[in-house]
Design an enzyme around this catalytic site. Sequence first.
Site, short mmCIF file in Angstrom:
data_model
loop_
_atom_site.label_atom_id
_atom_site.label_comp_id
_atom_site.label_asym_id
_atom_site.label_seq_id
_atom_site.Cartn_x
_atom_site.Cartn_y
_atom_site.Cartn_z
N HIS A 32 11.80 -3.81 -2.48
CA HIS A 32 11.24 -4.11 -4.04
C HIS A 32 10.06 -5.07 -4.16
O HIS A 32 9.37 -5.21 -5.12
CB HIS A 32 12.35 -4.53 -4.77
CG HIS A 32 12.39 -4.40 -6.29
ND1 HIS A 32 11.29 -4.13 -6.96
CD2 HIS A 32 13.37 -4.09 -7.35
CE1 HIS A 32 11.51 -4.05 -8.11
NE2 HIS A 32 12.95 -3.85 -8.42
N ASP B 265 1.90 16.06 -10.58
CA ASP B 265 1.57 17.29 -10.27
C ASP B 265 1.13 17.45 -8.79
O ASP B 265 0.01 17.03 -8.30
CB ASP B 265 0.26 17.74 -11.17
CG ASP B 265 -0.18 19.05 -10.93
OD1 ASP B 265 0.21 19.68 -9.94
OD2 ASP B 265 -1.32 19.62 -11.54
#
Length: 482
Positions: A173, A409
């Site tokens: 993180h 995409d």
Amino acid sequence: MGVFTSKPARPAKVPTDTTIPLHSKDDTKSLRPFVLDFTLCFDDVLDAEKLRNSLERLMEIGDWRKLGARLRLNDAGKLEYHIPASFDAQRPAFRYSHMTYETSISEHPLASKLPKPTSRPAVLNNTDEFQSLLRLKDGPTKLEDYLNSDDGQLSLHIVSFSNATLITLTWPHTFLDAMGRRALYDAWIHVLNGREADVLPLHGFAADPLATLGTQPTEPYALEKHQIKGFAFFIFAIRYAFELICTHLNAMKATALSELSASSPDTDTKAKPFLSDGDVISAWLARLALSPTLPQSSTRTVLLMNAFGLRGVLANDLLPPHKAYIANASNSVHALLPAHEILTRPLSYTASQVRRSITQQGTRAQIEALAAIERATYTSSGRSPVFGDSSMKLIVISNWTKTKLFELDFSAAVVKAGVELDRRSHGVGRPRYVHSCPYSNGVPIRNAFPVFGRDAEGNYWMSGTLRVETWRKIEEGFKKEL
């Protein structure tokens, strides 16, 4: 007879590496314990080598090589990035693995259990049960795994089926936040599509853009008087540790807005109440978490804490939108409410208080004011500030909807469509499902809800860290609604 153990030897320094410190919002005690797996599930067969090569190429473009940095701990106990001058087979930019199954995803005993949309709210699988599918057994799960190796911070694990593909990225993180993840995916996809010119320059290679944030506050923070300090924080921490425990949404939102309009004397159309999907989801999750555990008459304070991204509010100065910031740039906005109001008042009320907290605390001046308190608290106690009271119940929500992960995409890597277009709502090369699994390494987590976002069918996907019995009661409540 004694048992002796020794710490593994840390990798030797490489003289040709570029060494830079982590930014101020990256190397924090609250982020160090966490490592995250994040998976995209596609109903298509993607070219694994094309995915790998394009990510490798991204890390060869200018300052983007920073993404291949190795994590190190200096003599002062601070984290550093050691960035190789170049990447090769001995020191690759990231850790890569690929598994191939000659069956469909529905025939795989574990992958077939990955969650699928339902027509009503439902409790699905435990995300932990998919770990063996989405990562290698020796994959990193804690900060020490990075400090004790010469691996980069990113791991890419691809699982290929005859009609589907799973892509999992793993990172600590300290590396980035939700919007940083989206910026990384965008740059990766540009390279995948052969559009390297569209890759944004990396912001903050060595210098910390947020180094001055909080040094010049112009007004007090809205909840400054509610900050928990001293012994009161100790009591809160003890209690917290002891307790360690979209059609539907549109209807809820419409009802909430209707309630707000009916309760407001102002009929001016310009003053119509506004609630986002996120506001309503926050209110709904708060009620879900509290209903099985507190009586409706409870006067206990609830801190409803929503993660708040800083890139938008800092776009005019510290974080310009024409550059990609691959790091952590978020804080929280806080709504303090008595439990009985969340449990008994209309959902619209709690949602409006969430919206109020965002409007009130999300300004540039309030961001600066909170950052000043964070600086002072870290200096005096080494931790983040907490607001409320020592007996409060904490609910944390991190809404990733703005990252639009279901719209990613990857069609440029598609080899074969696994599901025909007329049988699905999402396009070829766009994920059907996203999956997140955190490793907290002993840090107590309870009532924490990451909201993954909205899929092509309008379904919201989210996860939550609750007691098993709480989930059971929530599931029973859902079934009663059917």
